[in-house]
Structures are given as C-alpha cells and as structure tokens.
Motif scaffolding. Structure first.
Motif, mmCIF file in Angstrom:
data_model
loop_
_atom_site.group_PDB
_atom_site.id
_atom_site.type_symbol
_atom_site.label_atom_id
_atom_site.label_comp_id
_atom_site.label_asym_id
_atom_site.label_seq_id
_atom_site.Cartn_x
_atom_site.Cartn_y
_atom_site.Cartn_z
ATOM 1 N N ALA A 18 0.872 -1.169 0.000
ATOM 2 C CA ALA A 18 0.000 0.000 0.000
ATOM 3 C C ALA A 18 0.910 1.220 0.000
ATOM 4 C CB ALA A 18 -0.913 0.015 1.212
ATOM 5 N N SER A 19 0.704 2.118 -0.958
ATOM 6 C CA SER A 19 1.518 3.314 -1.089
ATOM 7 C C SER A 19 0.649 4.533 -0.796
ATOM 8 C CB SER A 19 2.101 3.395 -2.500
ATOM 9 O OG SER A 19 2.791 4.599 -2.710
ATOM 10 N N VAL A 20 1.203 5.491 -0.043
ATOM 11 C CA VAL A 20 0.459 6.696 0.344
ATOM 12 C C VAL A 20 1.244 7.914 -0.126
ATOM 13 C CG1 VAL A 20 -0.479 8.050 2.250
ATOM 14 C CG2 VAL A 20 -0.473 5.544 2.383
ATOM 15 N N SER A 21 0.580 8.801 -0.890
ATOM 16 C CA SER A 21 1.272 9.985 -1.369
ATOM 17 C C SER A 21 0.338 11.187 -1.398
ATOM 18 C CB SER A 21 1.865 9.740 -2.766
ATOM 19 O OG SER A 21 2.815 10.743 -3.082
ATOM 20 N N GLY A 25 -0.068 15.352 4.668
ATOM 21 C CA GLY A 25 -0.741 14.249 5.351
ATOM 22 C C GLY A 25 -0.196 12.875 5.082
ATOM 23 N N LYS A 26 0.891 12.761 4.312
ATOM 24 C CA LYS A 26 1.419 11.436 3.981
ATOM 25 C C LYS A 26 1.822 10.643 5.217
ATOM 26 C CE LYS A 26 4.736 12.932 1.253
ATOM 27 N NZ LYS A 26 4.410 14.350 1.042
ATOM 28 N N THR A 27 2.590 11.301 6.089
ATOM 29 C CA THR A 27 3.132 10.579 7.247
ATOM 30 C C THR A 27 2.012 10.100 8.165
ATOM 31 O OG1 THR A 27 5.207 11.805 7.164
ATOM 32 C CG2 THR A 27 4.648 10.748 9.250
ATOM 33 N N ARG A 69 11.520 -10.073 5.462
ATOM 34 C CA ARG A 69 10.546 -11.171 5.455
ATOM 35 C C ARG A 69 9.107 -10.687 5.645
ATOM 36 N NH1 ARG A 69 15.170 -13.128 7.761
ATOM 37 N NH2 ARG A 69 16.005 -15.060 6.859
ATOM 38 N N SER A 70 8.905 -9.413 5.877
ATOM 39 C CA SER A 70 7.544 -8.895 6.036
ATOM 40 C C SER A 70 6.801 -8.985 4.706
ATOM 41 C CB SER A 70 7.579 -7.446 6.513
ATOM 42 O OG SER A 70 8.234 -7.345 7.766
ATOM 43 N N SER A 71 5.606 -9.535 4.747
ATOM 44 C CA SER A 71 4.869 -9.761 3.496
ATOM 45 C C SER A 71 4.009 -8.573 3.084
ATOM 46 C CB SER A 71 3.980 -11.004 3.634
ATOM 47 O OG SER A 71 2.970 -10.800 4.613
ATOM 48 N N ILE A 72 3.792 -7.605 4.009
ATOM 49 C CA ILE A 72 2.972 -6.432 3.716
ATOM 50 C C ILE A 72 3.811 -5.190 3.964
ATOM 51 C CG2 ILE A 72 0.861 -5.153 4.265
ATOM 52 C CD1 ILE A 72 -0.266 -7.767 5.435
ATOM 53 N N ALA A 73 3.758 -4.251 3.021
ATOM 54 C CA ALA A 73 4.486 -2.989 3.170
ATOM 55 C C ALA A 73 3.520 -1.830 3.005
ATOM 56 C CB ALA A 73 5.605 -2.887 2.136
ATOM 57 N N VAL A 74 3.494 -0.931 3.982
ATOM 58 C CA VAL A 74 2.708 0.300 3.899
ATOM 59 C C VAL A 74 3.719 1.431 3.806
ATOM 60 C CG1 VAL A 74 0.964 1.755 4.968
ATOM 61 C CG2 VAL A 74 0.873 -0.734 5.277
ATOM 62 N N LEU A 75 3.779 2.091 2.650
ATOM 63 C CA LEU A 75 4.890 2.967 2.344
ATOM 64 C C LEU A 75 4.455 4.403 2.105
ATOM 65 C CD1 LEU A 75 6.752 0.605 -0.147
ATOM 66 C CD2 LEU A 75 7.251 0.933 2.284
ATOM 67 N N VAL A 81 8.187 9.849 -6.389
ATOM 68 C CA VAL A 81 8.566 8.430 -6.386
ATOM 69 C C VAL A 81 7.374 7.525 -6.695
ATOM 70 C CG1 VAL A 81 9.698 6.633 -4.985
ATOM 71 C CG2 VAL A 81 10.356 9.004 -4.713
ATOM 72 N N VAL A 82 6.179 8.100 -6.748
ATOM 73 C CA VAL A 82 4.968 7.298 -6.967
ATOM 74 C C VAL A 82 5.075 6.467 -8.236
ATOM 75 C CG1 VAL A 82 2.497 7.422 -7.507
ATOM 76 C CG2 VAL A 82 3.436 8.786 -5.636
ATOM 77 N N ALA A 83 5.505 7.085 -9.340
ATOM 78 C CA ALA A 83 5.585 6.355 -10.608
ATOM 79 C C ALA A 83 6.540 5.172 -10.510
ATOM 80 C CB ALA A 83 6.020 7.301 -11.725
ATOM 81 N N THR A 84 7.647 5.347 -9.795
ATOM 82 C CA THR A 84 8.611 4.256 -9.627
ATOM 83 C C THR A 84 8.002 3.108 -8.831
ATOM 84 O OG1 THR A 84 10.465 5.799 -9.690
ATOM 85 C CG2 THR A 84 10.884 3.646 -8.709
ATOM 86 N N VAL A 85 7.298 3.434 -7.745
ATOM 87 C CA VAL A 85 6.687 2.384 -6.924
ATOM 88 C C VAL A 85 5.603 1.645 -7.713
ATOM 89 C CG1 VAL A 85 5.303 1.955 -4.854
ATOM 90 C CG2 VAL A 85 7.263 3.497 -4.742
#
Length: 380
Positions: A18-21, A25-27, A69-75, A81-85
């Motif tokens: 999950a990506s937040v941009s 308010g991102k943080t 080893r974490s299977s879920i990432a909240v970034l 950087v959105v386009a790269t992610v």
C-alpha cells in the motif's frame, strides 16, 4: 542501492504493498493505515513501514531491507517516487491525498507531478493498483482517472487556492456548495464512495462509522477516512481498522508534547500554505512559536509566507524563530500580529514569553526546524 542499483525493485517484489502519497498528510495517513493493517494480522512484524517519513527511493529501500521477510508494506511515498513504486512494486492500493504548492524549487509545478501519476497508472493498466483518491482535489481526480478502479473520498477540503484551473483543459473551475466542476470539459467532482462529515465517515453501503482519533484536526479526519477506505480495500474489517487507527498518537513527532529547555511545547508541522491553514487553528496557547527555515527540505523560497493568514494570531504573542525568522517578522508586522524575533531555535525556548506560559506552548514549524525540535525534545 549503490551495491545493487536494482535493489529497490527486488525489495518491493513479492509483497502486498500500500503506497500513500500527496503534498500534505502522507506521514500521518501512513501511520493510520499501518495501524489498521497491523490490527488485522497475527504478527505485527509482518507489516513493514517507513515510519519516520523517509519517503524517497533510499528511505523506502532502507525500511524494506530492515524487514526483508515482512509480506505487507505500507509505504509513505514522495510524490516524485509514486511512478517508480507503481512500476517496480505493483502496489495493491495507492492512496492519493492532495496536491498543493510545496518546495517548488525541487518539485516544480504540481501538474507535472500529477501527470507522472497519470502516465504511470495508464502504463500499469489492469495490473495497476486500486486507487483511493480525494474527490475534492481536481488535480488528484485528473491524475487518478486512468486507474483500473478508484475509490473516491469526499474529504471536505477547505483549501482550493491551488486548484483554480482545470488540469484537463485549463478552464476556470466553478465551485458550488463545496463541489467543483469544469465548464469547459467533462472533468467534474466524482460521486464519493466515502464521505467525511465531522467525526463520521459514511461508506459506499451507507454505513456510518465514528472516528475515534488521538490526532487532532479536520484534516486528520480526512486522512483517517482515506486510510479506512484503503484498509478495507486490502480486506481489513472496518471495525478492526478503526480500532487500529485509534492507537495512533503522535506520528513521527507530530502533535507530540515535549520538554525543550525549561518549556513544554506541543509540536505541529506545517510545510506550505495549505498545511499552515490547517495547523494555525490548532494553536490555541496565548504565546505561539513559529519556526521557519529554507533549507532544501523546507524549500528555498519562502514567498509562500504571504499566502498564510497569520492575521488570525492577532491578540496573541508570537515568537518568530529559525534562520528565516526575519522574513516571517515582516509578514507578521503586515498582519498586525505582536511578535518578537529570536533566530536561534534553542534560545527561543528560553525567552520569558515562552517559559512563563501556563501549560504547553504551541509550536508550528517547517520541516527542518521541526526535526531539530524533535531531537531537542527527545522525540527522535
């Protein structure tokens, strides 16, 4: 990443992301969404996040490398950087909060950022993310249009000074009862799936949820609504998500109270006119400290000070501090606000105007002095 230029793509691979941009308010939204997702899994360590807000390529890679080893990432993801992610990580959910002027010496015009989001979503096609998008922001709406699926959130935004023109055709947007529409083309405010009204959020099925947050402000209720929509898109039950979000108190030092010298201070971060418009009403102490810098992380140009309505501080005492305190003092003088100038950040908290305050003094700071204040207060 120097040893392996392809490290970021490898670290993003094989995770639910999950990506937040957005500009503001991102943080906080990332912290809220992380708490919601962690509340739904057996092992909280199965969720990795860049909690301190390091949201460029290296910061994201560092966070992921610490928990391979974490299977879920909240970034939390910088707008650039959105386009790269999207390309490398194929996120499951992408949260797009808002656009406003911010660090224009680095970010340039905000439409160029929106265009990069739009192009990346077009390229991703049917394998792209579910997008949770702010329906009140015309540039966000235009940027999110190509997504395979969009969940629209009516956040009740009050800042529209950076959204006068249609990003599609350039016409002057028309606003009526908090809705916007373009008279020159088909771009218009979408019908919301989630709507924020006060402390309540309604969902696409008409269910109404009460937000029980420990972070203040109308804008954080909007952030929470976006986090709730994203969490549910990831399969988290609504009440589980709400319970998780209720545990978030001071994301990366925001809204925390700390001792700096002999003074108690409540820290608020405001990086641009939109952020100041939301933060100033939260500052209720009789003396208010405003800390301004123009380092790279703040943006070199501080002409935005003239777009902030500092007039609302009239009748109170303001301590202007930080390397650009004199610029702020000129603005405060024109606003008719009583103030003193102390460029040295540490010395500002030894001034009698601050130390004699009964209770915490409210402090609003741009990014660089905010980080220093976190360290001075033992929060970082």
């Amino acid at each position: 990443m120097r040893l392996d230029p392809g490290a970021l793509g490898k670290l993003l691979a094989d995770r639910r992301i999950a990506s937040v941009s957005g500009t503001n308010g991102k943080t906080t939204t990332t912290h809220l969404l992380t708490a919601a997702v962690r509340a739904s899994v057996a092992d909280p360590d199965d969720v990795v996040t860049n909690a301190d807000g390091a949201n460029l390529h290296h910061g994201i890679a560092s966070a992921l490398a610490n928990q391979p080893r974490s299977s879920i990432a909240v970034l939390e993801t910088d707008e650039r950087v959105v386009a790269t992610v999207i390309e490398l990580g194929r996120p499951e959910v992408l949260v797009l909060l808002n656009f406003s002027r911010d660090q224009l010496d680095r970010h340039h015009e905000i439409k160029s950022l929106g265009r990069s989001w739009r192009i990346a979503l077009q390229a991703a096609g049917s394998s792209g993310p579910v997008v949770v998008a702010n329906a009140c922001d015309p540039l966000v709406v235009w940027s999110a249009q190509p997504a395979r699926r969009v969940i629209w959130v009516d956040t009740g935004d009050v800042w529209n000074e950076d959204a006068a023109l249609c990003p599609e055709c350039g016409s002057l947007l028309v606003r009526d009862q908090s809705r916007w529409d373009c008279p020159g083309c088909s771009l218009t405010q979408p019908v919301a799936d989630y709507t924020v009204r006060g402390d309540e959020v309604s969902d696409p099925n008409g269910r109404v949820f009460t937000l029980d947050l420990q972070v203040p402000g109308r804008f954080n209720r909007a952030n929470a609504a976006c986090a709730l929509a994203a969490a549910r898109a990831m399969g988290v039950p609504a009440q589980t998500a709400l319970d998780g979000m209720a545990t978030v108190t001071s994301p990366a030092g925001r809204y925390a109270t700390a001792t700096i010298g002999t003074a108690r201070a409540t820290l608020l971060l405001a990086k641009n006119p939109s952020g100041w418009a939301e933060s100033l009403p939260l500052a209720t102490s009789q003396t208010v400290v405003l800390a301004i810098d123009s380092a790279a992380a703040d943006g070199r140009d501080v002409s935005w000070l003239w777009d902030v309505r500092y007039e609302q501080l009239a009748g109170r005492t303001v301590v202007a501090t930080g390397p650009r305190a004199q610029d702020l003092a000129v603005r405060l003088r024109h606003a008719g606000v009583d103030h003193v100038v102390e460029p040295d950040l540490t010395a500002a908290f030894r001034r009698p105007e601050v130390t004699r305050v009964d209770g915490p003094v409210d402090v609003i700071a741009t990014y660089t002095p905010f980080q220093r204040l976190r360290k001075l207060g033992g929060l970082a």
